[in-house]
Design a protein around this motif. Structure first.
Motif, PDB file in Angstrom:
ATOM      1  N   GLU A 113     -46.856  96.854  27.918  1.00 56.52           N
ATOM      2  CA  GLU A 113     -47.164  98.161  27.350  1.00 56.52           C
ATOM      3  C   GLU A 113     -46.225  99.173  28.003  1.00 56.52           C
ATOM      4  O   GLU A 113     -45.749  98.959  29.117  1.00 56.52           O
ATOM      5  CB  GLU A 113     -48.614  98.539  27.659  1.00 56.52           C
ATOM      6  CG  GLU A 113     -49.638  97.614  27.038  1.00 56.52           C
ATOM      7  CD  GLU A 113     -51.060  98.007  27.426  1.00 56.52           C
ATOM      8  OE1 GLU A 113     -51.221  99.001  28.169  1.00 56.52           O
ATOM      9  OE2 GLU A 113     -51.993  97.322  26.985  1.00 56.52           O
ATOM     10  N   PHE A 114     -45.961 100.272  27.311  1.00 54.20           N
ATOM     11  CA  PHE A 114     -45.164 101.326  27.941  1.00 54.20           C
ATOM     12  C   PHE A 114     -45.992 101.965  29.050  1.00 54.20           C
ATOM     13  O   PHE A 114     -45.502 102.147  30.166  1.00 54.20           O
ATOM     14  CB  PHE A 114     -44.736 102.378  26.912  1.00 54.20           C
ATOM     15  CG  PHE A 114     -43.572 103.214  27.365  1.00 54.20           C
ATOM     16  CD1 PHE A 114     -42.284 102.891  26.982  1.00 54.20           C
ATOM     17  CD2 PHE A 114     -43.762 104.314  28.193  1.00 54.20           C
ATOM     18  CE1 PHE A 114     -41.194 103.652  27.408  1.00 54.20           C
ATOM     19  CE2 PHE A 114     -42.688 105.083  28.626  1.00 54.20           C
ATOM     20  CZ  PHE A 114     -41.401 104.750  28.233  1.00 54.20           C
ATOM     21  N   GLY A 115     -47.238 102.312  28.747  1.00 57.27           N
ATOM     22  CA  GLY A 115     -48.115 102.868  29.781  1.00 57.27           C
ATOM     23  C   GLY A 115     -49.036 103.929  29.251  1.00 57.27           C
ATOM     24  O   GLY A 115     -49.254 104.052  28.047  1.00 57.27           O
TER      25      GLY A 115
ATOM     26  N   GLU B 212     -43.210 106.880  35.420  1.00 57.78           N
ATOM     27  CA  GLU B 212     -44.578 106.573  35.861  1.00 57.78           C
ATOM     28  C   GLU B 212     -45.215 105.469  35.023  1.00 57.78           C
ATOM     29  O   GLU B 212     -46.429 105.298  35.028  1.00 57.78           O
ATOM     30  CB  GLU B 212     -45.428 107.846  35.773  1.00 57.78           C
ATOM     31  CG  GLU B 212     -44.908 108.987  36.635  1.00 57.78           C
ATOM     32  CD  GLU B 212     -45.686 110.274  36.425  1.00 57.78           C
ATOM     33  OE1 GLU B 212     -46.569 110.306  35.537  1.00 57.78           O
ATOM     34  OE2 GLU B 212     -45.407 111.248  37.161  1.00 57.78           O
ATOM     35  N   SER B 213     -44.396 104.698  34.328  1.00 56.12           N
ATOM     36  CA  SER B 213     -44.901 103.778  33.312  1.00 56.12           C
ATOM     37  C   SER B 213     -45.212 102.374  33.825  1.00 56.12           C
ATOM     38  O   SER B 213     -44.684 101.928  34.853  1.00 56.12           O
ATOM     39  CB  SER B 213     -43.884 103.666  32.176  1.00 56.12           C
ATOM     40  OG  SER B 213     -42.713 102.994  32.626  1.00 56.12           O
ATOM     41  N   ASP B 214     -46.046 101.680  33.066  1.00 54.60           N
ATOM     42  CA  ASP B 214     -46.267 100.254  33.299  1.00 54.60           C
ATOM     43  C   ASP B 214     -44.984  99.473  33.034  1.00 54.60           C
ATOM     44  O   ASP B 214     -44.728  98.447  33.657  1.00 54.60           O
ATOM     45  CB  ASP B 214     -47.380  99.734  32.376  1.00 54.60           C
ATOM     46  CG  ASP B 214     -48.741 100.319  32.716  1.00 54.60           C
ATOM     47  OD1 ASP B 214     -48.913 100.821  33.841  1.00 54.60           O
ATOM     48  OD2 ASP B 214     -49.634 100.271  31.851  1.00 54.60           O
ATOM     49  N   LEU B 215     -44.188  99.961  32.091  1.00 53.73           N
ATOM     50  CA  LEU B 215     -42.921  99.303  31.772  1.00 53.73           C
ATOM     51  C   LEU B 215     -41.995  99.288  32.982  1.00 53.73           C
ATOM     52  O   LEU B 215     -41.370  98.264  33.283  1.00 53.73           O
ATOM     53  CB  LEU B 215     -42.259 100.016  30.591  1.00 53.73           C
ATOM     54  CG  LEU B 215     -40.908  99.493  30.119  1.00 53.73           C
ATOM     55  CD1 LEU B 215     -40.997  98.029  29.692  1.00 53.73           C
ATOM     56  CD2 LEU B 215     -40.367 100.357  28.979  1.00 53.73           C
ATOM     57  N   LYS B 216     -41.910 100.415  33.695  1.00 53.54           N
ATOM     58  CA  LYS B 216     -41.078 100.454  34.904  1.00 53.54           C
ATOM     59  C   LYS B 216     -41.588  99.460  35.939  1.00 53.54           C
ATOM     60  O   LYS B 216     -40.797  98.751  36.587  1.00 53.54           O
ATOM     61  CB  LYS B 216     -41.045 101.865  35.498  1.00 53.54           C
ATOM     62  CG  LYS B 216     -40.169 101.965  36.746  1.00 53.54           C
ATOM     63  CD  LYS B 216     -40.184 103.359  37.345  1.00 53.54           C
ATOM     64  CE  LYS B 216     -39.226 103.456  38.527  1.00 53.54           C
ATOM     65  NZ  LYS B 216     -39.545 102.497  39.613  1.00 53.54           N
ATOM     66  N   LYS B 217     -42.896  99.395  36.103  1.00 50.19           N
ATOM     67  CA  LYS B 217     -43.458  98.431  37.059  1.00 50.19           C
ATOM     68  C   LYS B 217     -43.105  97.008  36.668  1.00 50.19           C
ATOM     69  O   LYS B 217     -42.791  96.162  37.512  1.00 50.19           O
ATOM     70  CB  LYS B 217     -44.976  98.598  37.138  1.00 50.19           C
ATOM     71  CG  LYS B 217     -45.422  99.924  37.741  1.00 50.19           C
ATOM     72  CD  LYS B 217     -46.930 100.088  37.650  1.00 50.19           C
ATOM     73  CE  LYS B 217     -47.366 101.458  38.138  1.00 50.19           C
ATOM     74  NZ  LYS B 217     -48.807 101.697  37.922  1.00 50.19           N
ATOM     75  N   ALA B 218     -43.130  96.725  35.356  1.00 52.30           N
ATOM     76  CA  ALA B 218     -42.801  95.379  34.876  1.00 52.30           C
ATOM     77  C   ALA B 218     -41.328  95.065  35.121  1.00 52.30           C
ATOM     78  O   ALA B 218     -40.981  93.936  35.506  1.00 52.30           O
ATOM     79  CB  ALA B 218     -43.135  95.261  33.391  1.00 52.30           C
ATOM     80  N   VAL B 219     -40.446  96.043  34.910  1.00 47.28           N
ATOM     81  CA  VAL B 219     -39.022  95.828  35.168  1.00 47.28           C
ATOM     82  C   VAL B 219     -38.770  95.630  36.660  1.00 47.28           C
ATOM     83  O   VAL B 219     -37.997  94.744  37.064  1.00 47.28           O
ATOM     84  CB  VAL B 219     -38.181  97.009  34.621  1.00 47.28           C
ATOM     85  CG1 VAL B 219     -36.715  96.867  35.051  1.00 47.28           C
ATOM     86  CG2 VAL B 219     -38.267  97.068  33.101  1.00 47.28           C
ATOM     87  N   ASP B 220     -39.420  96.426  37.497  1.00 46.54           N
ATOM     88  CA  ASP B 220     -39.266  96.277  38.947  1.00 46.54           C
ATOM     89  C   ASP B 220     -39.736  94.892  39.403  1.00 46.54           C
ATOM     90  O   ASP B 220     -39.100  94.263  40.270  1.00 46.54           O
ATOM     91  CB  ASP B 220     -40.055  97.356  39.679  1.00 46.54           C
ATOM     92  CG  ASP B 220     -39.459  98.751  39.505  1.00 46.54           C
ATOM     93  OD1 ASP B 220     -38.304  98.856  39.045  1.00 46.54           O
ATOM     94  OD2 ASP B 220     -40.160  99.736  39.828  1.00 46.54           O
ATOM     95  N   LYS B 221     -40.824  94.414  38.826  1.00 53.16           N
ATOM     96  CA  LYS B 221     -41.328  93.067  39.166  1.00 53.16           C
ATOM     97  C   LYS B 221     -40.345  92.002  38.706  1.00 53.16           C
ATOM     98  O   LYS B 221     -40.077  91.021  39.418  1.00 53.16           O
ATOM     99  CB  LYS B 221     -42.696  92.857  38.501  1.00 53.16           C
ATOM    100  CG  LYS B 221     -43.300  91.468  38.707  1.00 53.16           C
ATOM    101  CD  LYS B 221     -43.639  91.227  40.168  1.00 53.16           C
ATOM    102  CE  LYS B 221     -44.522  90.009  40.380  1.00 53.16           C
ATOM    103  NZ  LYS B 221     -43.937  88.750  39.909  1.00 53.16           N
ATOM    104  N   TRP B 222     -39.770  92.173  37.508  1.00 53.37           N
ATOM    105  CA  TRP B 222     -38.759  91.238  37.002  1.00 53.37           C
ATOM    106  C   TRP B 222     -37.570  91.176  37.953  1.00 53.37           C
ATOM    107  O   TRP B 222     -37.078  90.088  38.272  1.00 53.37           O
ATOM    108  CB  TRP B 222     -38.316  91.667  35.603  1.00 53.37           C
ATOM    109  CG  TRP B 222     -37.076  90.980  35.134  1.00 53.37           C
ATOM    110  CD1 TRP B 222     -36.976  89.728  34.583  1.00 53.37           C
ATOM    111  CD2 TRP B 222     -35.741  91.497  35.197  1.00 53.37           C
ATOM    112  NE1 TRP B 222     -35.666  89.435  34.300  1.00 53.37           N
ATOM    113  CE2 TRP B 222     -34.891  90.496  34.663  1.00 53.37           C
ATOM    114  CE3 TRP B 222     -35.185  92.692  35.640  1.00 53.37           C
ATOM    115  CZ2 TRP B 222     -33.510  90.676  34.571  1.00 53.37           C
ATOM    116  CZ3 TRP B 222     -33.812  92.868  35.550  1.00 53.37           C
ATOM    117  CH2 TRP B 222     -32.995  91.868  35.025  1.00 53.37           C
ATOM    118  N   LEU B 223     -37.117  92.344  38.429  1.00 49.50           N
ATOM    119  CA  LEU B 223     -35.970  92.382  39.330  1.00 49.50           C
ATOM    120  C   LEU B 223     -36.293  91.694  40.651  1.00 49.50           C
ATOM    121  O   LEU B 223     -35.465  90.972  41.216  1.00 49.50           O
ATOM    122  CB  LEU B 223     -35.543  93.828  39.564  1.00 49.50           C
ATOM    123  CG  LEU B 223     -34.218  94.037  40.292  1.00 49.50           C
ATOM    124  CD1 LEU B 223     -33.073  93.371  39.547  1.00 49.50           C
ATOM    125  CD2 LEU B 223     -33.952  95.527  40.483  1.00 49.50           C
TER     126      LEU B 223
END
Length: 203
Positions: free
Chosen positions: A48-50, A57-68
């Motif tokens: 989700e975007f968030g 402040e998005s869930d998407l950023k958290k998901a990308v950070d976790k992927w990295l």
């Protein structure tokens, strides 16, 4: 036998830590290794975007950070990533979300526009980092995305779309087995043909 790295060009496909990327841009940096601006060839997951369309402040950023983080566990040398600043100006021109320094993030709408002729379509819809409008408007629960035909669109931030990260890296991060060529094994006529094609494409 000595091996020589072939210079990368926009449109080339490279592999990092088992994930394939398309080269969007190449920056020559003099005495430093060249940098490559890469985009995942396909979505690397979904999110989700968030709760809002503010990427910072998005869930998407958290998901990308976790992927990295996971890419680092699979062998990506994070020390050779180059920070990039993304502009979170919304589609309606609001600069309320400012700019953000990232190691990896989806493309913004401006970046998607700049590299539109190079970006290959993905198999599924994926998010951009750009919100649809500022938080004072009724459609501020929307964010930009791209469908599987490459058409820009929007989706509700509470819906799930693909994660397609982009990142800048030093060229010497590229896996030698996947992206270097033993020039002694390539016939001269093939090399000349490739040089000719690249010259023509730049004109």
């Amino acid at each position: 036998m000595k091996k020589y790295a072939v210079l990368h060009e926009p449109g080339d496909i490279v592999t990092l830590a088992g994930t394939r990327f398309v080269v969007l841009d190449v920056e020559r940096r003099g005495s430093l290794p060249d940098s490559l601006f890469l985009l995942a060839l396909e979505s690397v997951g979904a999110s989700e975007f968030g709760n809002s369309n503010n990427y910072a402040e998005s869930d998407l950023k958290k998901a990308v950070d976790k992927w990295l983080e996971d890419m680092g566990k699979r062998g990506l040398d994070n020390a050779k990533l180059i920070p990039r600043e993304i502009d979170l100006t919304t589609l309606d021109g609001s600069g309320c979300y400012g700019k953000l320094s990232v190691m990896a993030a989806p493309l913004t709408l401006d970046e998607a526009r700049e590299y539109a002729d190079i970006i290959p379509n993905a198999e599924r819809w994926y998010w951009l980092a750009t919100g649809w409008s500022n938080p004072g408007k009724s459609d501020s629960n929307l964010a930009m995305c791209v469908n599987y035909n490459g058409v820009w669109s929007y989706n509700y931030c509470s819906n799930s779309d693909g994660i397609r990260p982009a990142l800048k890296v030093q060229t010497d991060i590229i896996d030698s087995s996947a992206d270097k060529l033993d020039m002694s094994e390539v016939p001269t006529d093939v090399l000349l043909e490739e040089i000719h094609k690249r010259i023509v494409n730049r004109q």
